[in-house]
Design an enzyme around this catalytic site. Structure first.
Site, mmCIF file in Angstrom:
data_model
loop_
_atom_site.group_PDB
_atom_site.id
_atom_site.type_symbol
_atom_site.label_atom_id
_atom_site.label_comp_id
_atom_site.label_asym_id
_atom_site.label_seq_id
_atom_site.Cartn_x
_atom_site.Cartn_y
_atom_site.Cartn_z
ATOM 1 N N TYR A 31 14.148 45.256 20.023
ATOM 2 C CA TYR A 31 15.180 44.212 19.965
ATOM 3 C C TYR A 31 16.209 44.533 18.878
ATOM 4 C CZ TYR A 31 17.058 39.425 19.899
ATOM 5 O OH TYR A 31 17.878 38.323 19.955
ATOM 6 N N ALA B 22 16.995 47.464 17.639
ATOM 7 C CA ALA B 22 17.806 48.624 18.038
ATOM 8 C C ALA B 22 18.899 48.209 19.012
ATOM 9 C CB ALA B 22 16.906 49.681 18.670
#
Length: 260
Positions: A170, A172
């Site tokens: 999430y 990233a």
């Protein structure tokens, strides 16, 4: 002559700031997306949004917007699928003729500590949260460039700035949205298009409501303003950026002071 002048003046007063604009909100059937769709519609935009599976929520939102005097419709579409996105956009253009505002809001979580994170968990979050931004923006950018006007607003997250335990996928994706925002803003500024991100903190949504009370209490204790954010507060930030002419490439934090 005086009467005509008064009538013209009254018409100007009654104009809403987004009158004549067309907005797309991805993941718009509930939560933050629904609040954004309603706020844009209240301010005059014709709003289209997609939903993945909750047709009941989508139909209820369309009805709510129309009951308030707005214009809206919903399409079942997977934003991670570029063909599905193109079909969605084709439907919007067929009905409304153009796209002026794109709000990339669709997102999912598949939280796991990294050692327990599967490739499927990784790919699913990246596809829905980040690749969808490429898909939707690709579908509208040429029209915006030709019109020399457009607003692209990406709903990132505080997790994309600070990281989050068990949220490497999430984080990233949401950090990628910020980098995408800055780069596209540089490319499109000369064409009258603004590209900005909003980074919400912890917002009172269905997902947060399902958390144990002790976890929520700990979360709130870390927020300087000592409360969760409201979806409406994110929607108001979107409305601001939809009208702003000289702000681009920025990440607007709406997080109660949790990350500065």
């Amino acid at each position: 002559m005086t009467i005509n002048s008064i009538e013209v003046s009254e018409n100007k007063v009654n104009l809403k700031p987004l009158e004549g604009k067309v907005a797309i909100v991805t993941g718009g059937s509930r939560g933050i997306g629904a609040a954004i769709a309603k706020e844009l519609a209240r301010n005059g935009a014709r709003v289209a949004f997609n939903y993945q599976s909750r047709i009941d929520s989508a139909e209820a939102l369309v009805k709510e917007i129309e009951d308030e005097g707005g214009t809206s419709f919903a399409v079942k579409a997977d934003v991670a699928d570029i063909k599905g996105v193109q079909n969605f956009l084709d439907e919007v253009v067929s009905r409304y003729g153009q796209v002026d505002i794109l709000v990339n809001n669709a997102g999912i979580t598949r939280d796991r500590s990294f050692r327990n994170l599967s490739q499927e968990d990784w790919n699913e979050v990246i596809n829905v949260n980040l690749n969808s931004v490429f898909n939707t923006t690709s579908a509208v950018i040429n029209q915006m460039l030709e019109n020399k006007s457009g607003r692209i607003i990406n709903i990132s997250s505080i997790i994309g700035q600070s990281g989050g335990f068990g949220q490497s996928n999430y984080a990233a994706a949401k950090a990628g949205m910020v980098g995408f925002t800055k780069s596209l803003a540089l490319e499109t500024a000369k064409n009258g298009i603004t590209v900005n991100a909003i980074c919400p903190g912890f917002i009172e949504t269905e997902m947060v409501a399902a958390m144990p009370d002790n976890v929520k209490e700990q979360m709130i204790s870390n927020i300087p303003m000592k409360r969760l954010g409201q979806s409406q507060e994110i929607a108001e930030a979107v409305l601001f950026l939809a009208q702003a002419n000289y702000i681009t490439g920025q990440s607007i934090n709406v997080n109660g002071g949790l990350y500065m």
